[in-house]
Scaffold this motif. Structure first.
Motif, PDB file in Angstrom:
ATOM      1  N   CYS A  68      91.245 105.699  17.850  1.00  0.00           N
ATOM      2  CA  CYS A  68      92.368 106.592  18.162  1.00  0.00           C
ATOM      3  C   CYS A  68      92.965 106.280  19.528  1.00  0.00           C
ATOM      4  O   CYS A  68      94.183 106.241  19.691  1.00  0.00           O
ATOM      5  CB  CYS A  68      91.922 108.049  18.097  1.00  0.00           C
ATOM      6  SG  CYS A  68      91.449 108.585  16.450  1.00  0.00           S
ATOM      7  N   TYR A  69      92.098 106.068  20.519  1.00  0.00           N
ATOM      8  CA  TYR A  69      92.596 105.740  21.854  1.00  0.00           C
ATOM      9  C   TYR A  69      93.397 104.435  21.819  1.00  0.00           C
ATOM     10  O   TYR A  69      94.430 104.310  22.479  1.00  0.00           O
ATOM     11  CB  TYR A  69      91.450 105.639  22.871  1.00  0.00           C
ATOM     12  CG  TYR A  69      91.013 106.984  23.403  1.00  0.00           C
ATOM     13  CD1 TYR A  69      91.853 107.742  24.211  1.00  0.00           C
ATOM     14  CD2 TYR A  69      89.750 107.498  23.110  1.00  0.00           C
ATOM     15  CE1 TYR A  69      91.458 108.975  24.704  1.00  0.00           C
ATOM     16  CE2 TYR A  69      89.349 108.723  23.595  1.00  0.00           C
ATOM     17  CZ  TYR A  69      90.209 109.467  24.393  1.00  0.00           C
ATOM     18  OH  TYR A  69      89.821 110.694  24.883  1.00  0.00           O
ATOM     19  N   ILE A 117      96.919 105.204  20.329  1.00  0.00           N
ATOM     20  CA  ILE A 117      97.904 105.865  21.199  1.00  0.00           C
ATOM     21  C   ILE A 117      98.152 105.076  22.480  1.00  0.00           C
ATOM     22  O   ILE A 117      99.031 105.416  23.259  1.00  0.00           O
ATOM     23  CB  ILE A 117      97.542 107.335  21.500  1.00  0.00           C
ATOM     24  CG1 ILE A 117      96.240 107.460  22.255  1.00  0.00           C
ATOM     25  CG2 ILE A 117      97.519 108.142  20.230  1.00  0.00           C
ATOM     26  CD1 ILE A 117      95.912 108.893  22.666  1.00  0.00           C
ATOM     27  N   VAL A 156      95.059 113.160  28.623  1.00  0.00           N
ATOM     28  CA  VAL A 156      95.010 113.075  27.165  1.00  0.00           C
ATOM     29  C   VAL A 156      93.558 112.914  26.727  1.00  0.00           C
ATOM     30  O   VAL A 156      92.826 112.078  27.245  1.00  0.00           O
ATOM     31  CB  VAL A 156      95.855 111.902  26.629  1.00  0.00           C
ATOM     32  CG1 VAL A 156      95.714 111.771  25.117  1.00  0.00           C
ATOM     33  CG2 VAL A 156      97.313 112.081  27.016  1.00  0.00           C
ATOM     34  N   ILE A 186      90.943 112.975  23.123  1.00  0.00           N
ATOM     35  CA  ILE A 186      90.850 112.896  21.671  1.00  0.00           C
ATOM     36  C   ILE A 186      89.684 113.790  21.264  1.00  0.00           C
ATOM     37  O   ILE A 186      88.566 113.620  21.753  1.00  0.00           O
ATOM     38  CB  ILE A 186      90.590 111.445  21.211  1.00  0.00           C
ATOM     39  CG1 ILE A 186      91.699 110.508  21.684  1.00  0.00           C
ATOM     40  CG2 ILE A 186      90.403 111.381  19.705  1.00  0.00           C
ATOM     41  CD1 ILE A 186      93.053 110.774  21.081  1.00  0.00           C
ATOM     42  N   THR A 203     100.101 115.070  15.685  1.00  0.00           N
ATOM     43  CA  THR A 203      99.114 114.954  16.767  1.00  0.00           C
ATOM     44  C   THR A 203      97.737 114.557  16.240  1.00  0.00           C
ATOM     45  O   THR A 203      96.800 114.432  17.019  1.00  0.00           O
ATOM     46  CB  THR A 203      98.975 116.287  17.542  1.00  0.00           C
ATOM     47  OG1 THR A 203      98.487 117.290  16.653  1.00  0.00           O
ATOM     48  CG2 THR A 203     100.295 116.712  18.148  1.00  0.00           C
ATOM     49  N   ALA A 248      94.860 114.633  19.157  1.00  0.00           N
ATOM     50  CA  ALA A 248      95.162 114.261  20.541  1.00  0.00           C
ATOM     51  C   ALA A 248      95.700 115.496  21.259  1.00  0.00           C
ATOM     52  O   ALA A 248      96.558 116.211  20.735  1.00  0.00           O
ATOM     53  CB  ALA A 248      96.189 113.135  20.571  1.00  0.00           C
ATOM     54  N   LYS A 304      96.762 117.180  25.312  1.00  0.00           N
ATOM     55  CA  LYS A 304      97.004 117.027  26.753  1.00  0.00           C
ATOM     56  C   LYS A 304      97.248 118.421  27.289  1.00  0.00           C
ATOM     57  O   LYS A 304      98.120 119.135  26.794  1.00  0.00           O
ATOM     58  CB  LYS A 304      98.200 116.113  27.012  1.00  0.00           C
ATOM     59  CG  LYS A 304      98.433 115.866  28.492  1.00  0.00           C
ATOM     60  CD  LYS A 304      99.507 114.814  28.719  1.00  0.00           C
ATOM     61  CE  LYS A 304      99.642 114.525  30.201  1.00  0.00           C
ATOM     62  NZ  LYS A 304     100.522 113.392  30.441  1.00  0.00           N
ATOM     63  N   TYR A 342      99.251 116.510  21.539  1.00  0.00           N
ATOM     64  CA  TYR A 342      99.896 115.354  22.146  1.00  0.00           C
ATOM     65  C   TYR A 342     100.397 114.454  21.013  1.00  0.00           C
ATOM     66  O   TYR A 342      99.595 113.990  20.195  1.00  0.00           O
ATOM     67  CB  TYR A 342      98.886 114.614  23.027  1.00  0.00           C
ATOM     68  CG  TYR A 342      99.424 113.395  23.732  1.00  0.00           C
ATOM     69  CD1 TYR A 342     100.140 113.515  24.908  1.00  0.00           C
ATOM     70  CD2 TYR A 342      99.203 112.118  23.205  1.00  0.00           C
ATOM     71  CE1 TYR A 342     100.619 112.399  25.566  1.00  0.00           C
ATOM     72  CE2 TYR A 342      99.681 110.995  23.862  1.00  0.00           C
ATOM     73  CZ  TYR A 342     100.394 111.141  25.038  1.00  0.00           C
ATOM     74  OH  TYR A 342     100.867 110.036  25.701  1.00  0.00           O
ATOM     75  N   VAL A 371     101.318 111.529  18.638  1.00  0.00           N
ATOM     76  CA  VAL A 371     100.762 110.185  18.496  1.00  0.00           C
ATOM     77  C   VAL A 371     101.759 109.294  17.752  1.00  0.00           C
ATOM     78  O   VAL A 371     102.571 109.783  16.978  1.00  0.00           O
ATOM     79  CB  VAL A 371      99.405 110.206  17.760  1.00  0.00           C
ATOM     80  CG1 VAL A 371      98.396 111.046  18.528  1.00  0.00           C
ATOM     81  CG2 VAL A 371      99.535 110.706  16.337  1.00  0.00           C
TER      82      VAL A 371
END
Length: 174
Positions: A58-59, A62, A75, A77, A109, A133, A135, A140, A142
């Motif tokens: 996932c990181y 994004i 941010v 996850i 998100t 995600a 923040k 957040y 994606v």
């Protein structure tokens, strides 16, 4: 290098993660992953590792992996759901275990990650994780997924069905 965004989307294969747990050749790793009774895999420990690999996927998607942390801010996850594990055969505690992780579906998100576990080049188990995600405590957005070919489209459509079922189940839940 990070895969570029194209119209707010990133290629599905850009976030592919593969990691191998060297259970066969690394005694310390093997002992950390097995129970003392019967030398079986500790599935709770295995899920911790799978969760971390899936979150890395996932990181990457994004764009907040590796050296590209300038825009990371706050941010995070968060694991929202694990959809069980389909075991196709016994996981051998004394053989290397490869974890393959890739996105199958994204929402605004949320990201659904499919994880395969392989031994001897055969899938021994698979599962789906859903991550969100965030923040500063809020969703957040994606990037979307660039789907390349019928297989990617089929995976995405199956992900949409799973997402709809989760929403329906959540609406009926206490």
């Amino acid at each position: 290098p990070l895969s570029p965004l194209i119209d707010g989307k990133r290629a599905k294969n850009a976030s592919w993660v593969e990691a191998t747990l060297p259970l066969k050749g690394n005694q310390v790793m093997r002992e950390s992953m097995i129970s003392f009774v019967g030398k079986k895999i500790r599935y709770g420990k295995l899920f911790e590792v799978i969760d971390a690999v899936a979150a890395d996927t996932c990181y990457k998607h994004i764009g907040l992996d590796g050296d590209n942390t300038a825009c990371a801010g706050d941010v995070v996850i968060v694991t929202a759901c694990v959809e069980g594990m389909l075991a196709k055969s016994h996981i051998e505690s004394e053989e290397d275990l490869t974890i393959q992780s890739f996105l199958t579906h994204v929402g605004r998100t949320s990201m659904e990650v499919h994880v395969n576990l392989l031994q001897h080049d055969e899938i021994v188990a698979s599962t789906h994780f859903v991550f969100v995600a965030q923040k500063e405590g809020k969703g957040y957005p994606v990037p979307g997924l660039i789907l390349e070919g019928a297989h990617d489209i089929a995976d995405f459509e199956k992900g949409e069905l799973r997402s709809a079922k989760r929403r329906e189940k959540g609406a009926k839940s206490l």
